[in-house]
Write a protein that holds these residues in place. Structure first.
Motif, mmCIF file in Angstrom:
data_model
loop_
_atom_site.group_PDB
_atom_site.id
_atom_site.type_symbol
_atom_site.label_atom_id
_atom_site.label_comp_id
_atom_site.label_asym_id
_atom_site.label_seq_id
_atom_site.Cartn_x
_atom_site.Cartn_y
_atom_site.Cartn_z
ATOM 1 N N MET A 1 1.753 5.007 6.082
ATOM 2 C CA MET A 1 2.247 3.671 5.746
ATOM 3 C C MET A 1 1.246 2.593 6.173
ATOM 4 N N GLU A 2 0.611 2.804 7.314
ATOM 5 C CA GLU A 2 -0.412 1.850 7.763
ATOM 6 C C GLU A 2 -1.598 1.855 6.803
ATOM 7 N N VAL A 3 -1.986 3.030 6.360
ATOM 8 C CA VAL A 3 -3.088 3.148 5.405
ATOM 9 C C VAL A 3 -2.703 2.467 4.098
ATOM 10 N N LEU A 4 -1.481 2.697 3.647
ATOM 11 C CA LEU A 4 -0.994 2.066 2.407
ATOM 12 C C LEU A 4 -1.067 0.551 2.517
ATOM 13 N N ARG A 5 -0.534 -0.015 3.587
ATOM 14 C CA ARG A 5 -0.537 -1.475 3.762
ATOM 15 C C ARG A 5 -1.960 -2.028 3.787
ATOM 16 N N ALA A 6 -2.832 -1.387 4.547
ATOM 17 C CA ALA A 6 -4.217 -1.867 4.654
ATOM 18 C C ALA A 6 -4.929 -1.797 3.308
ATOM 19 N N TYR A 7 -4.721 -0.704 2.589
ATOM 20 C CA TYR A 7 -5.386 -0.554 1.298
ATOM 21 C C TYR A 7 -4.848 -1.557 0.281
ATOM 22 N N ARG A 8 -3.526 -1.780 0.270
ATOM 23 C CA ARG A 8 -2.931 -2.741 -0.664
ATOM 24 C C ARG A 8 -3.436 -4.150 -0.397
ATOM 25 N N GLN A 9 -3.694 -4.479 0.867
ATOM 26 C CA GLN A 9 -4.225 -5.804 1.187
ATOM 27 C C GLN A 9 -5.612 -5.992 0.600
ATOM 28 N N ARG A 10 -6.423 -4.951 0.670
ATOM 29 C CA ARG A 10 -7.805 -5.047 0.171
ATOM 30 C C ARG A 10 -7.903 -4.856 -1.336
ATOM 31 N N ASN A 11 -7.009 -4.057 -1.902
ATOM 32 C CA ASN A 11 -7.074 -3.697 -3.325
ATOM 33 C C ASN A 11 -5.679 -3.766 -3.958
ATOM 34 N N PRO A 12 -5.133 -4.968 -4.138
ATOM 35 C CA PRO A 12 -3.754 -5.084 -4.615
ATOM 36 C C PRO A 12 -3.514 -4.550 -6.026
ATOM 37 N N THR B 1 11.674 7.319 3.775
ATOM 38 C CA THR B 1 10.227 7.096 3.780
ATOM 39 C C THR B 1 9.727 6.783 2.374
ATOM 40 N N ALA B 2 10.259 7.472 1.385
ATOM 41 C CA ALA B 2 9.862 7.215 -0.007
ATOM 42 C C ALA B 2 10.220 5.790 -0.409
ATOM 43 N N ILE B 3 11.426 5.363 -0.070
ATOM 44 C CA ILE B 3 11.853 3.994 -0.396
ATOM 45 C C ILE B 3 10.960 2.987 0.309
ATOM 46 N N ARG B 4 10.669 3.236 1.564
ATOM 47 C CA ARG B 4 9.797 2.337 2.333
ATOM 48 C C ARG B 4 8.411 2.247 1.704
ATOM 49 N N ALA B 5 7.856 3.396 1.299
ATOM 50 C CA ALA B 5 6.521 3.415 0.691
ATOM 51 C C ALA B 5 6.506 2.611 -0.603
ATOM 52 N N ILE B 6 7.529 2.763 -1.408
ATOM 53 C CA ILE B 6 7.578 2.030 -2.680
ATOM 54 C C ILE B 6 7.757 0.539 -2.414
ATOM 55 N N LYS B 7 8.571 0.182 -1.430
ATOM 56 C CA LYS B 7 8.711 -1.234 -1.065
ATOM 57 C C LYS B 7 7.396 -1.813 -0.552
ATOM 58 N N GLU B 8 6.594 -0.979 0.091
ATOM 59 C CA GLU B 8 5.293 -1.420 0.617
ATOM 60 C C GLU B 8 4.227 -1.490 -0.477
#
Length: 112
Positions: free
Chosen positions: A7-18, A33-40
């Motif tokens: 999830m931390e990797v997902l957030r960091a990557y989305r910030q750099r490459n939305p 966890t799946a719901i959280r990932a999709i919300k992120e």
């Protein structure tokens, strides 16, 4: 994995490459966890073990999503360029007054 979770990797990557479409994959998945990932911002969430056809379909859909997003951005830019005030034809005094009114209204309308 390292000392960070997915999830931390997902957030960091989305910030750099939305614009990137991300498919999360895990061996220890849960619905929460799946719901959280999709919300992120993940496009989808796949739990191992998975069937090859399932992952192929998920990737195909993710790539189609990315294509549609890029196409949407392209068409929006095209519309903005095509319908600029400078592209309106007409130079009579009456049309110049119409242009001025349009410009005043455009400034007063909030953009989303």
């Amino acid at each position: 994995m390292l000392d960070v979770d997915g999830m931390e990797v997902l957030r960091a990557y989305r910030q750099r490459n939305p614009e990137t479409v991300i498919v999360m994959m895990t061996a220890f998945g849960s619905i929460e966890t799946a719901i959280r990932a999709i919300k992120e911002g993940a496009y989808d969430y796949v739990s191992k073990p998975f069937k090859l056809e399932e992952i192929k379909l998920t990737i195909h859909r993710a790539l189609e999503q990315r294509r549609l997003m890029r196409e949407n951005i392209h068409y929006r830019q095209e519309l903005i360029t095509k319908y600029k005030l400078e592209n309106i034809v007409g130079r009579s005094p009456q049309m110049l007054e119409v242009y001025k009114t349009i410009a005043r209204v455009a400034k007063a309308v909030p953009r989303s």
